[in-house]
Design an enzyme around this catalytic site. Structure first.
Site, PDB file in Angstrom:
ATOM      1  N   LYS A  46       0.861  -1.185   0.000  1.00 16.72           N
ATOM      2  CA  LYS A  46       0.000   0.000   0.000  1.00 16.72           C
ATOM      3  C   LYS A  46       0.897   1.235   0.000  1.00 16.72           C
ATOM      4  O   LYS A  46       1.924   1.248   0.700  1.00 16.72           O
ATOM      5  CB  LYS A  46      -0.901  -0.039   1.244  1.00 16.72           C
ATOM      6  CG  LYS A  46      -1.942   1.067   1.319  1.00 16.72           C
ATOM      7  CD  LYS A  46      -2.858   0.871   2.533  1.00 16.72           C
ATOM      8  CE  LYS A  46      -3.931   1.936   2.635  1.00 16.72           C
ATOM      9  NZ  LYS A  46      -4.847   1.708   3.779  1.00 16.72           N
TER      10      LYS A  46
ATOM     11  N   SER B  80      -9.809   1.914   2.791  1.00 13.50           N
ATOM     12  CA  SER B  80      -8.930   2.696   1.955  1.00 13.50           C
ATOM     13  C   SER B  80      -7.893   1.864   1.199  1.00 13.50           C
ATOM     14  O   SER B  80      -7.251   2.356   0.291  1.00 13.50           O
ATOM     15  CB  SER B  80      -8.179   3.710   2.822  1.00 13.50           C
ATOM     16  OG  SER B  80      -7.352   3.033   3.766  1.00 13.50           O
TER      17      SER B  80
ATOM     18  N   SER C  79     -10.089  -0.642   6.939  1.00 18.55           N
ATOM     19  CA  SER C  79      -9.531  -0.564   5.589  1.00 18.55           C
ATOM     20  C   SER C  79      -8.816  -1.805   5.075  1.00 18.55           C
ATOM     21  O   SER C  79      -8.399  -1.823   3.916  1.00 18.55           O
ATOM     22  CB  SER C  79      -8.582   0.628   5.480  1.00 18.55           C
ATOM     23  OG  SER C  79      -9.321   1.801   5.419  1.00 18.55           O
TER      24      SER C  79
END
Ligand code: GLN
EC number: 6.3.5.7
Length: 483
Positions: A76, A151, A175
């Site tokens: 990420k 997210s 998330s």
């Protein structure tokens, strides 16, 4: 080759069926071919990947082994990666190359993983839809018109589309688990303090926790093994031995006590999701689990408390982005105030600015007691609810999300509607507990996830339950059309 799980890749590499370099090249080609439609990557790191893959092959040739040696993954884009853009999906950090690796990144690199790229996300990890990225929304591979969740939507979409076998992600209010649910993956948020936050760009420091996103619980166990452990550089890291997560995957579920919180099955839950959750409970009962209803009476206060605490911490964490020390700086500032104002006004997107304003307000003198302090008290009540529940049950089970993946744009004019999507995941962050989401079926061809929660440091139990469930179901093996 792209259909292989991490566990299968480990066996293939050990048996010399293919090299890490071959696998890496195949996946990179697939990313370049297919990702333009999905937008799951912010940066694809071809050169780094090839050199890491070659190094892993050389280590194997020299006699080293290890489940992650030569395994391709993505990170990420909020984990700092030395010399590589670490953007947090923000214009603010579009030009930021981290001077060092996050602990998660360096630990996984030592274990021999190969970094194929940095995945898309909501700006500064604020969101549940991956629509707030400076680099554009991520599409759900199950249906391009729908969001993948957020997210960590880029990590989820890339793994669901078989561009990567697994990826790192972070979970502040859901998330990891929510995008796992909306893209039919297995995702684990560890106990707060289990995985180092050092080098992870902070959103809400008392809630943020990194974990794995993969297709199976078995793969989550492998990736978590490489991520978890004490780190003196993170003052909230906890010095507890890391168990062998793969070793407990097959433990029997005979007598396992599962709690179903009645608050998780009330109004607001799509009844079609409720049905699939009940079906997963039946499967676990067949495996020997016993089920009982429990209550988490303060759950209704979780979203309001979270949306005070998280923005409050964010407003403090994001004050460092001032146009002076990091990232974006506006053109031709006339004075220092103008520099701050315009750098932050131009560098941050709308949702990030909204959170900073809410957080600064909640922390301001005169309002601190009314909002922040109250929210912290609710946090304690929520934790107490869980502690009481875990006196009677071993795991808590419920839906991961109240709704299916929604259409891109559908909630753009109503931030609160999006906040409400976190209703089942946020409590684990407020309490610091580990949680996992696993695939449990489809409604209208869109994936549904089931969430499992366990007491502190019982990640192994979550992986065990999910793995046994995955031995008797095949939801986790299904791929989106065309992938
Ligand atoms: N959706 C939640 C938020 O917007 C959680 C995000 C996260 O876990 N990073 O804050």
């Amino acid at each position: 080759m792209h259909q292989l799980t991490l566990a299968e890749i480990a066996r293939g590499l050990a048996d010399k069926k293919f090299s890490s370099e071959e696998l890496t090249r195949a996946l990179l080609a697939r990313i370049h071919q297919l990702d333009p439609q999905i937008n799951s990557f912010i940066s694809v790191t071809d050169e780094l990947a090839i050199s890491q893959a070659r190094a892993a092959d050389a280590r194997r040739a020299a006699g080293e082994s290890g489940a992650l040696l030569g395994a391709p993954i993505g990170h990420k884009d909020l984990f700092c990666t030395q010399g590589i853009r670490t953007s947090c999906a923000s214009k603010m950090l579009d030009n930021f190359k981290a001077p060092y690796d996050a602990t998660v990144v360096s630990k996984l690199a030592e274990a021999g993983t190969v970094t194929l790229g940095k995945t898309n996300m909501d700006e500064f990890a604020m969101g549940s839809a991956n629509e707030s990225s400076y680099y554009g929304p991520v599409k759900n591979p199950w249906n391009f018109e729908h969001v993948p969740g957020g997210s960590s939507g880029g990590s989820a979409a890339a793994v669901a589309a078989r561009l990567l076998p697994a990826a790192t992600a972070t979970d502040t209010g859901g998330s990891i688990r929510q995008p796992a649910a909306l893209t039919s993956l297995t995702g684990l948020k560890p106990t707060y303090g289990r995985v180092s936050r050092w080098g992870m760009i902070a959103y809400a420091s008392s809630l943020d926790q990194a974990g794995p996103l993969a297709r199976t619980a078995e793969d989550c166990a492998l990736l978590l093994q490489g991520m978890a452990g004490f780190d003196a550089k993170d003052s909230t890291s906890i010095d507890e031995p890391v168990p062998d997560y793969s070793a407990s995957l097959n433990a029997s579920l005979e007598g396992l006590r599962i709690g179903l919180p009645k608050e998780y099955f009330g109004a607001g839950l799509d009844p079609r999701i409720a049905e699939l959750v009940q079906a997963s409970v039946k499967e676990l009962e067949k495996l020997g689990a016993v089920v009982k209803e429990i209550s988490l009476p303060n759950m209704q206060h979780a979203i309001p408390a979270y949306y005070v605490i998280a923005p409050a911490e964010a407003s403090s964490n994001l004050s460092r982005f001032d146009g002076v020390r990091f990232g974006y700086r506006c053109e031709n500032p006339v004075d220092l105030t103008d520099l701050y104002k315009r750098s932050r006004g131009e560098g941050f997107g709308a949702e990030v600015q909204r959170r900073i304003m809410v957080g600064a307000y909640a922390l301001s003198a005169g309002y601190y007691d009314a909002y922040y302090l109250q929210a912290q008290k609710i946090r304690r009540l929520i934790k107490n609810d869980f502690m009481a529940a875990f006196n009677d049950v071993d795991v808590i089970l419920g839906p991961t999300t109240p709704n299916l993946a929604w259409k891109i744009g559908a909630k753009n004019n109503d931030p609160v509607a999006e906040y409400l999507e976190d209703v089942y995941t946020i409590t684990a962050n407020l309490a610091g507990l580990p949680g996992l989401s696993m695939p449990a079926g489809f409604v209208d061809s869109l994936p549904v996830g089931v969430q499992l929660l366990a007491p502190y440091f019982h990640e192994g139990r979550l992986l065990n339950v999910a793995h046994r469930y995955q031995q008797v179901t095949d939801w986790h093996t299904r791929a989106p059309n065309g992938f």
